[in-house]
Motif scaffolding. Structure first.
Motif, PDB file in Angstrom:
ATOM      1  N   PHE A   1      -4.313   1.376   5.765  1.00  0.00           N
ATOM      2  CA  PHE A   1      -4.667   2.765   5.128  1.00  0.00           C
ATOM      3  C   PHE A   1      -4.133   3.913   5.686  1.00  0.00           C
ATOM      4  CE2 PHE A   1      -7.797  -0.732   3.958  1.00  0.00           C
ATOM      5  CZ  PHE A   1      -7.305  -0.920   2.714  1.00  0.00           C
TER       6      PHE A   1
ATOM      7  N   ASP B   1      -7.655   8.177   2.856  1.00  0.00           N
ATOM      8  CA  ASP B   1      -7.063   6.805   2.606  1.00  0.00           C
ATOM      9  C   ASP B   1      -7.968   5.781   3.538  1.00  0.00           C
ATOM     10  OD1 ASP B   1      -5.588   8.397   1.027  1.00  0.00           O
ATOM     11  OD2 ASP B   1      -3.757   7.357   1.713  1.00  0.00           O
TER      12      ASP B   1
ATOM     13  N   ASN C   1       2.335   1.526  -3.454  1.00  0.00           N
ATOM     14  CA  ASN C   1       1.333   1.950  -4.405  1.00  0.00           C
ATOM     15  C   ASN C   1       0.916   3.538  -4.329  1.00  0.00           C
ATOM     16  OD1 ASN C   1       1.170  -0.667  -5.172  1.00  0.00           O
ATOM     17  ND2 ASN C   1      -0.798  -1.062  -4.128  1.00  0.00           N
TER      18      ASN C   1
ATOM     19  N   GLN D   1       0.643  -1.357   0.242  1.00  0.00           N
ATOM     20  CA  GLN D   1      -0.058   0.200   0.095  1.00  0.00           C
ATOM     21  C   GLN D   1       0.948   1.363  -0.046  1.00  0.00           C
ATOM     22  OE1 GLN D   1      -3.142   0.832  -0.386  1.00  0.00           O
ATOM     23  NE2 GLN D   1      -3.579   2.579   0.699  1.00  0.00           N
TER      24      GLN D   1
ATOM     25  N   MET E   1      -5.409  -3.134  -2.079  1.00  0.00           N
ATOM     26  CA  MET E   1      -5.086  -3.738  -0.847  1.00  0.00           C
ATOM     27  C   MET E   1      -6.437  -4.128  -0.206  1.00  0.00           C
ATOM     28  SD  MET E   1      -1.929  -4.664  -0.874  1.00  0.00           S
ATOM     29  CE  MET E   1      -2.299  -4.969  -2.694  1.00  0.00           C
TER      30      MET E   1
ATOM     31  N   GLY F   1     -10.434   2.764   1.546  1.00  0.00           N
ATOM     32  CA  GLY F   1      -9.876   1.403   1.766  1.00  0.00           C
ATOM     33  C   GLY F   1     -11.011   0.555   2.555  1.00  0.00           C
TER      34      GLY F   1
ATOM     35  N   SER G   1      -6.168   2.043  -3.033  1.00  0.00           N
ATOM     36  CA  SER G   1      -6.775   1.561  -1.784  1.00  0.00           C
ATOM     37  C   SER G   1      -7.463   0.206  -2.091  1.00  0.00           C
ATOM     38  CB  SER G   1      -7.359   2.541  -0.963  1.00  0.00           C
ATOM     39  OG  SER G   1      -6.409   3.468  -0.348  1.00  0.00           O
TER      40      SER G   1
ATOM     41  N   HIS H   1      -4.987   8.120  -4.154  1.00  0.00           N
ATOM     42  CA  HIS H   1      -4.728   6.977  -3.328  1.00  0.00           C
ATOM     43  C   HIS H   1      -6.193   6.040  -3.177  1.00  0.00           C
ATOM     44  CE1 HIS H   1      -1.543   9.267  -0.848  1.00  0.00           C
ATOM     45  NE2 HIS H   1      -1.013   8.775  -2.251  1.00  0.00           N
TER      46      HIS H   1
END
Length: 484
Positions: A275, A96, A60, A57, A261, A100, A258, A254
């Motif tokens: 996250f 984030d 990424n 994460q 993952m 997520g 998210s 992001h």
């Protein structure tokens, strides 16, 4: 030096204090099965250990944004560091976390589907198009930037001569492979190592600066400078700083990453670490590079000259080799190059999954993955021929507008669930004001209106949207298939 470590401590403290509060407001369910259990397919829905999910994460989301952005933001002075702290803890990490966790709660859904569920189908269709555009811009930015940096490194440090086009072709070839193979074959296997290298590189550079006899960590600045615009080119701080520093404070990109993952996390209790925590980690990296830019060159004028001479990549090159020597500089520089590459491939992977979700196309068969991925790479290859500066400007605006959409989505969810929506409403209103003011005032990308008119329109727009999302959509019940 002390106040740099104070800034880092505030970020870490934000994770333990405000992050725990955000998690409590959301309300995790440790016994609820996550998408990697309910939709396991061996390709995108694959359970990975918590530490791997965190490191992937981090890679990424951490392209060149937490490095290039803070370097450009450092031109405004230490005020950039204040925005990194406040933005990261109260906006970026919250953004984030919800991007997520709402994906986890919705079967690993991509951001357009999540937006549509809580804001309506109109918003979903807009985000489907906008997310693809943003991800293509990200993919192109994260091809061009590392390709140029690698070409410069090879040409300067060896007797070889490598063209930019050659490096672009090599990176694109890697992107094609990483986009279509199962997530645990390359991303899950090698990215945790790259994540550790990223952390080691950042810590190594700031340590080298501290012990350096030629440079002093933020020695030429006072705490009061955090509240002053020191830009040597007289550029206004509002709203440009909040567009310039995106990934280190808050970034809509992001929200597209998210869900990758969210499909690999095996328990909701890991959400804050994965996250919220990855964003705090990125904030620390952003602080380090902002401090390096402010400290290594001594004065704002020298920093501005270095940026003008070769962009933020020149700052990275100069600081890495100047502080760590040839060998250490190469390792540090490669650590920086890895960032955009590991975000670029996941940008294309996210595009593939968003389109697959939109067209309801199964991705277990490699043929289906290629059908979607091939046109994306063809468009990306064409866009690499466009001037990098133009792409970067459009990326910055598109990035923050995506963050605005995700924050309002989280606000709608919290309001519908009768939870404390202000934790997302306040940053959503602020960022709405930023993007509206920026596009109205900017003469290159927008309308070139006076700043006072642009700002007033930004504030009014934020208030109107808040009324619609909280006062209208927020009064509606949650969708039947959504869990509060």
């Amino acid at each position: 030096m002390l106040w740099f470590f104070t800034c880092v401590a505030l970020l870490i403290g934000g994770y333990f204090i405000y992050g725990a509060f955000v998690e409590k407001v959301f309300g995790i369910n440790e016994n609820r099965k996550t998408p990697c259990m309910t939709k396991a397919d061996g390709v995108d829905y694959v359970a990975l250990p918590k530490h791997k999910v965190y490191l992937v994460q981090l890679l990424n989301i951490a392209g060149v944004g937490p490095i290039f952005g803070p370097i450009m933001g450092a031109l405004y002075g230490p005020a950039a560091m204040l925005w990194i702290i406040v933005g990261c803890v109260f906006a970026g990490a919250v953004h984030d976390y919800f991007s997520g966790m709402l994906s986890v709660r919705n079967g690993g859904a991509s951001v357009p589907t999540i937006v549509g569920k809580y804001l309506g189908n109109g918003a979903k269709h807009f985000m489907n198009l906008f997310a693809i555009v943003l991800l293509l811009l990200v993919g192109v930015v994260f091809v061009s930037a590392p390709a140029g940096m690698l070409a410069n490194l090879i040409n300067d440090q060896t007797s070889m001569t490598v063209t930019l086009g050659t490096m672009v072709a090599i990176i694109f070839t890697y992107y094609v492979i990483a986009t279509i193979v199962p997530v645990d074959k390359i991303i899950g296997r090698f990215y945790p190592f790259f994540g550790a290298l990223l952390i080691f590189m950042s810590v190594g550079l700031i340590a080298a600066l501290i012990v350096s006899s030629e440079h002093t960590l933020l020695g030429n600045y006072e705490v009061a400078d955090m509240f002053t615009n020191l830009n040597p080119n007289d550029m206004p701080l509002w709203p440009a700083l909040f567009i310039t520093i995106a990934c280190g404070a808050i970034s809509g990109f992001h929200a597209t990453q998210s869900p990758l993952m969210a499909r690999c996390m095996d328990n909701e209790k890991n959400g804050r670490f994965v996250f919220y925590g990855a964003m705090i980690g990125e904030g620390v990296i952003a602080l380090i590079w902002c401090a390096l830019a402010l400290s290594y060159f001594g004065t704002m004028e020298s920093l501005a000259a270095a940026v003008a001479d070769g962009g933020p990549g020149n700052v990275v090159y100069s600081a890495s080799f100047g502080l760590l020597g040839v060998f250490g500089g190469i390792i540090a520089f490669l650590g920086v190059v890895i960032l955009p590459i590991t975000s670029g491939d996941t940008a294309f992977r996210s595009s593939r999954l968003i389109l697959a979700e939109y067209f309801n196309m199964d991705q277990v068969q490699i043929k289906n993955r290629l059908i979607i991925a091939a046109p994306l790479f063809a468009i990306g290859a064409i866009l690499t021929q466009v001037d990098f500066g133009v792409i970067w400007r459009y990326f910055g605006f598109a990035n923050q507008l995506t963050a605005v959409m995700m924050l309002w989505t989280a606000t709608a969810y919290l309001a519908k669930a009768n939870k404390l929506h202000w934790i997302t409403t306040i940053p959503a209103m602020f960022m709405t004001s930023v993007v509206v003011t920026f596009i109205l005032n900017n003469a290159t990308l927008g309308f070139g209106l006076p700043m006072n008119i642009s700002t007033a329109c930004g504030v009014v727009t934020a208030a109107v949207v808040a009324f619609v999302v909280v006062g209208v959509l927020g009064k509606q019940e949650l969708p039947a298939d959504a869990e509060a």
